[in-house]
Design a protein around this motif. Structure first.
Motif, PDB file in Angstrom:
ATOM      1  N   GLY A 163       0.795  -1.226   0.000  1.00 26.22           N
ATOM      2  CA  GLY A 163       0.000   0.000   0.000  1.00 26.22           C
ATOM      3  C   GLY A 163       0.823   1.268   0.000  1.00 26.22           C
ATOM      4  O   GLY A 163       0.286   2.367  -0.145  1.00 26.22           O
ATOM      5  N   VAL A 164       2.147   1.141   0.160  1.00 28.01           N
ATOM      6  CA  VAL A 164       3.028   2.309   0.171  1.00 28.01           C
ATOM      7  C   VAL A 164       3.496   2.590  -1.248  1.00 28.01           C
ATOM      8  O   VAL A 164       3.987   1.695  -1.931  1.00 28.01           O
ATOM      9  N   PHE A 165       3.330   3.838  -1.681  1.00 25.00           N
ATOM     10  CA  PHE A 165       3.841   4.234  -2.994  1.00 25.00           C
ATOM     11  C   PHE A 165       5.282   4.660  -2.804  1.00 25.00           C
ATOM     12  O   PHE A 165       5.584   5.577  -2.058  1.00 25.00           O
ATOM     13  N   ASP A 166       6.205   3.981  -3.482  1.00 26.17           N
ATOM     14  CA  ASP A 166       7.617   4.233  -3.221  1.00 26.17           C
ATOM     15  C   ASP A 166       8.382   4.366  -4.527  1.00 26.17           C
ATOM     16  O   ASP A 166       8.700   3.384  -5.173  1.00 26.17           O
ATOM     17  N   LYS A 167       8.650   5.585  -4.927  1.00 19.18           N
ATOM     18  CA  LYS A 167       9.455   5.822  -6.125  1.00 19.18           C
ATOM     19  C   LYS A 167      10.790   6.376  -5.660  1.00 19.18           C
ATOM     20  O   LYS A 167      10.885   7.534  -5.252  1.00 19.18           O
ATOM     21  N   ARG A 168      11.802   5.551  -5.656  1.00 21.69           N
ATOM     22  CA  ARG A 168      13.094   5.961  -5.135  1.00 21.69           C
ATOM     23  C   ARG A 168      13.680   7.098  -5.933  1.00 21.69           C
ATOM     24  O   ARG A 168      13.486   7.221  -7.138  1.00 21.69           O
ATOM     25  N   ARG A 169      14.461   7.903  -5.234  1.00 18.69           N
ATOM     26  CA  ARG A 169      15.081   9.087  -5.820  1.00 18.69           C
ATOM     27  C   ARG A 169      15.932   8.746  -7.034  1.00 18.69           C
ATOM     28  O   ARG A 169      16.037   9.538  -7.967  1.00 18.69           O
ATOM     29  N   VAL A 170      16.552   7.569  -7.026  1.00 20.59           N
ATOM     30  CA  VAL A 170      17.467   7.225  -8.103  1.00 20.59           C
ATOM     31  C   VAL A 170      16.757   7.141  -9.450  1.00 20.59           C
ATOM     32  O   VAL A 170      17.372   7.209 -10.493  1.00 20.59           O
ATOM     33  N   GLU A 171      15.417   7.005  -9.459  1.00 24.75           N
ATOM     34  CA  GLU A 171      14.688   6.931 -10.706  1.00 24.75           C
ATOM     35  C   GLU A 171      14.405   8.311 -11.282  1.00 24.75           C
ATOM     36  O   GLU A 171      13.884   8.443 -12.379  1.00 24.75           O
ATOM     37  N   LEU A 172      14.711   9.359 -10.545  1.00 28.19           N
ATOM     38  CA  LEU A 172      14.507  10.726 -10.989  1.00 28.19           C
ATOM     39  C   LEU A 172      15.865  11.387 -11.156  1.00 28.19           C
ATOM     40  O   LEU A 172      16.826  11.033 -10.489  1.00 28.19           O
ATOM     41  N   PRO A 173      15.970  12.382 -12.069  1.00 25.60           N
ATOM     42  CA  PRO A 173      17.285  12.987 -12.278  1.00 25.60           C
ATOM     43  C   PRO A 173      17.746  13.780 -11.066  1.00 25.60           C
ATOM     44  O   PRO A 173      17.057  14.669 -10.592  1.00 25.60           O
ATOM     45  N   SER A 174      18.930  13.441 -10.554  1.00 24.42           N
ATOM     46  CA  SER A 174      19.494  14.142  -9.409  1.00 24.42           C
ATOM     47  C   SER A 174      20.387  15.298  -9.834  1.00 24.42           C
ATOM     48  O   SER A 174      20.658  16.199  -9.051  1.00 24.42           O
ATOM     49  N   PHE A 175      20.877  15.268 -11.063  1.00 25.80           N
ATOM     50  CA  PHE A 175      21.852  16.249 -11.523  1.00 25.80           C
ATOM     51  C   PHE A 175      21.287  17.074 -12.674  1.00 25.80           C
ATOM     52  O   PHE A 175      20.579  16.566 -13.540  1.00 25.80           O
ATOM     53  N   ASP A 176      21.618  18.346 -12.681  1.00 22.11           N
ATOM     54  CA  ASP A 176      21.347  19.212 -13.812  1.00 22.11           C
ATOM     55  C   ASP A 176      22.435  18.925 -14.849  1.00 22.11           C
ATOM     56  O   ASP A 176      23.604  19.261 -14.651  1.00 22.11           O
ATOM     57  N   ARG A 177      22.064  18.314 -15.949  1.00 15.57           N
ATOM     58  CA  ARG A 177      23.070  17.842 -16.910  1.00 15.57           C
ATOM     59  C   ARG A 177      23.896  18.975 -17.476  1.00 15.57           C
ATOM     60  O   ARG A 177      25.127  18.875 -17.609  1.00 15.57           O
ATOM     61  N   ASP A 178      23.244  20.081 -17.857  1.00 20.18           N
ATOM     62  CA  ASP A 178      23.975  21.205 -18.443  1.00 20.18           C
ATOM     63  C   ASP A 178      24.940  21.805 -17.423  1.00 20.18           C
ATOM     64  O   ASP A 178      26.093  22.124 -17.753  1.00 20.18           O
ATOM     65  N   GLU A 179      24.467  21.955 -16.178  1.00 24.22           N
ATOM     66  CA  GLU A 179      25.318  22.520 -15.129  1.00 24.22           C
ATOM     67  C   GLU A 179      26.469  21.580 -14.810  1.00 24.22           C
ATOM     68  O   GLU A 179      27.604  22.012 -14.599  1.00 24.22           O
ATOM     69  N   ALA A 180      26.186  20.282 -14.797  1.00 20.76           N
ATOM     70  CA  ALA A 180      27.235  19.305 -14.518  1.00 20.76           C
ATOM     71  C   ALA A 180      28.291  19.310 -15.621  1.00 20.76           C
ATOM     72  O   ALA A 180      29.495  19.273 -15.349  1.00 20.76           O
ATOM     73  N   ALA A 181      27.842  19.367 -16.877  1.00 21.35           N
ATOM     74  CA  ALA A 181      28.782  19.396 -18.002  1.00 21.35           C
ATOM     75  C   ALA A 181      29.635  20.660 -17.960  1.00 21.35           C
ATOM     76  O   ALA A 181      30.846  20.626 -18.236  1.00 21.35           O
ATOM     77  N   ARG A 182      29.007  21.798 -17.607  1.00 13.96           N
ATOM     78  CA  ARG A 182      29.755  23.056 -17.500  1.00 13.96           C
ATOM     79  C   ARG A 182      30.818  22.953 -16.412  1.00 13.96           C
ATOM     80  O   ARG A 182      31.969  23.363 -16.594  1.00 13.96           O
TER      81      ARG A 182
END
Length: 570
Positions: free
Chosen positions: A381-400
């Motif tokens: 009954g618990v809805f559990d979407k772990r953080r790892v399934e969502l983007p943690s990093f800003d790709r453009d900022e990380a590349a810069r």
């Protein structure tokens, strides 16, 4: 801890602390014999001053005793919470069965198991993983310690039997791997232990680092690290900081190395099986609900500060506690119980023993049982979407950021770990069957360093370019060859990244694609070096093949707040 309080503690230092060159045996600090546990309507559970402990506090209705209508009450539980950060004090209450639960990190559990496991009644059985330190703990180093490899033979201060012991294992593991790439023999650091953990008193890691120039590094809680380093930058020597001190490594990058867990006595579990199951089930529900309340800005931070920090006015510090952890939830516990997962209970214990036993911190790996729960069923009954399934990093900022660090020469210094994959001439695909060992190493590193950026650098063979130049090709042709090499090397980097992510997912390990920054370096950084502005010609077939490679780097992003989203902000 407020800055004014930290400074007042600094002002009270009246003598140089005595150094403890070896960790005092935990047995000497524990004064209790084992008493039997029986069935009980009330379960007494310790709290630590950690952000993950917001979950049981919320589960109890923000009180030390179970409030009506709280998640614990809904599971027909009577829970009594008590705050205790000292492992020895927790262990004494545990052995007497005054509190049959240990709230510890896995390294602390390994240390405690030597005492608790000596009697089958008090044998610890793990029941739940709270989550991870994700920025709460840091390694502060003095000026002159430029990389982790510089810790060879260094003097490191840390609290005896404290929660930074888990980070120490990761520090030593990464440092030794960096050293292996250099010359000479690795020398184990000298560990200097303090009795207390927090602040700048006579017997704390922060106090030792501040007072004694012989201490090269200290493992401390993040608020203490911020004071020593002028807010997490480079210490100026003012306002309690140490000139030139900085944070070299922390659980922000190594965000899945300090595993926070519950273990219960074997005899208590036997006599109260359903109660303990209901407790775990209620924790899953509380974890889900508290994350929602954080988003809705309706958390009782005053009660949280009162019970976790002992100061109801320290609401900002309580919020910081939450921002520096990552809770596991249902999927995290499923992964933790799976012995094949890179960050499973079993694999973490093995890695802790491998790093800490040679230092004398642990006698060796101790076998500790798990309760064997079906966590998915307990969390029904618990809805559990772990953080790892969502983007943690800003790709453009990380590349810069990666580009700027490469140009400034900081990238090498910020690199925690480095892995290399060789390929053959004209190779375009990378199969898991051929590169399984390399892929497993990278997946394990990415699972451990969840707060680090992984650069994936493609490199190309310069031989065709050098031949054309020797034959007198014009500048336009040479530029085209260089650009083609960059394009090809980037394509290979993308192919290897995708192959690694696909390999991880085939093993049931979710990877955050935004954590990886791909780049094609072409001919700019050959393994054979640069000669007069061009790649040095390979002299042997081995040198020729060495340039055909994809390099993974785990890069810290400590000061890059715009790059990384804290894991509990979703």
């Amino acid at each position: 801890m407020p800055l004014r309080l930290m400074l007042s503690l600094l002002a009270t230092l009246i003598a140089a602390p005595a150094l403890a060159a070896s960790q005092p045996p935990l047995e000497e600090r524990v004064d209790a014999s084992v008493r039997a546990c029986r069935a009980s309507d009330t379960l007494r559970v310790p709290l630590r001053s950690s952000g993950v402990d917001l979950v049981p506090l919320y589960g109890n209705g923000y009180g030390l005793e179970t409030a009506s209508g709280s998640p614990f009450d809904e599971q027909d539980l009577d829970i009594e919470l008590w705050r205790e950060n000292d492992l020895a004090a927790q262990l004494e209450a545990y052995l007497r069965c005054e509190s049959p639960v240990l709230r510890v990190t896995q390294a602390q559990l390994q240390m405690a198991a030597g005492i608790a496991g000596a009697d089958p009644r008090s044998e610890p059985v793990t029941i739940y993983q709270h989550g991870w330190s994700s920025g709460a703990d840091a390694l502060v180093v003095r000026e002159g310690v430029e990389t982790l490899a510089d810790l060879s033979g260094a003097t490191i201060a840390l609290s005896a039997h404290g929660p930074q012991t888990d980070l120490l294992a990761s520090v030593i593991d990464a440092a030794k791997k960096q050293w292996d790439e250099g010359d000479g023999g690795w020398q184990s650091p000298e560990l200097v232990y303090t009795e207390k953990q927090i602040g700048f008193g006579n017997d704390t890691p922060g106090g030792l680092f501040y007072e004694d120039d012989a201490i090269d590094a200290a493992l401390v809680f993040r608020p203490d690290a911020d004071v020593l380093t002028s807010g997490g930058e480079v210490g100026t020597g003012a306002e309690g900081s140490v000139q030139g001190a900085e944070i070299l490594f922390s659980t922000r990058a190594a965000s899945r190395v300090t595993s926070e867990v519950y273990a219960v006595r074997a005899d208590y579990l036997e006599a109260n099986r359903e109660q303990v199951k209901r407790f775990v089930s209620a924790l899953f529900r509380a974890e889900e609900q508290v994350r929602e309340d954080v988003k809705k800005l309706i958390v009782d931070w005053e009660a949280t500060a009162r019970h976790l920090l002992g100061d109801p006015s320290a609401t900002e510090a309580a919020r910081t506690l939450w921002s520096t952890v990552e809770t596991s939830g249902m999927q995290g516990n499923v992964d933790w119980a799976d012995p094949e997962h890179p960050r499973s209970f079993a694999r973490i214990n093995a890695s802790l023993a491998n790093a800490l036993a040679p230092l004398g911190v642990l006698a060796g790996e101790r076998e500790i049982r798990m309760a064997g729960y079906d966590y998915a069923a307990l969390a029904e009954g618990v809805f559990d979407k772990r953080r790892v399934e969502l983007p943690s990093f800003d790709r453009d900022e990380a590349a810069r950021m990666v580009s700027e660090q490469r140009e400034s020469g900081e990238l090498e210094r910020r690199t925690i770990a480095e892995f290399e994959i060789q390929f053959r001439p004209n190779q375009a695909s990378f199969s898991a069957s051929e590169y399984q060992q390399e892929f497993e190493t990278i997946v394990e590193a990415a699972s451990s360093y969840g707060g680090a950026i992984f650069t994936v650098e493609g490199h190309a063979d310069p031989l065709a370019y050098l031949k054309k130049k020797k034959q007198g090709a014009d500048l336009s042709t040479l530029r085209s060859i260089r650009q083609a090499a960059r394009n090809l090397s980037r394509s290979r980097a993308v192919s290897v990244r995708d192959a690694v992510i696909e390999f991880a997912e085939s093993r049931g390990v979710s990877m955050d694609r935004s954590q990886f920054v791909t780049d094609g370096l072409g001919l700019s950084d050959p393994k054979t070096g640069i000669c007069g502005g061009d790649p040095c010609p390979p002299k042997t077939e081995e040198q020729w093949l060495s340039n055909m490679r994809v390099v993974f780097r785990a890069v810290q992003v400590e000061a890059e707040s715009a790059t990384f989203t804290p894991p509990n902000s979703w």
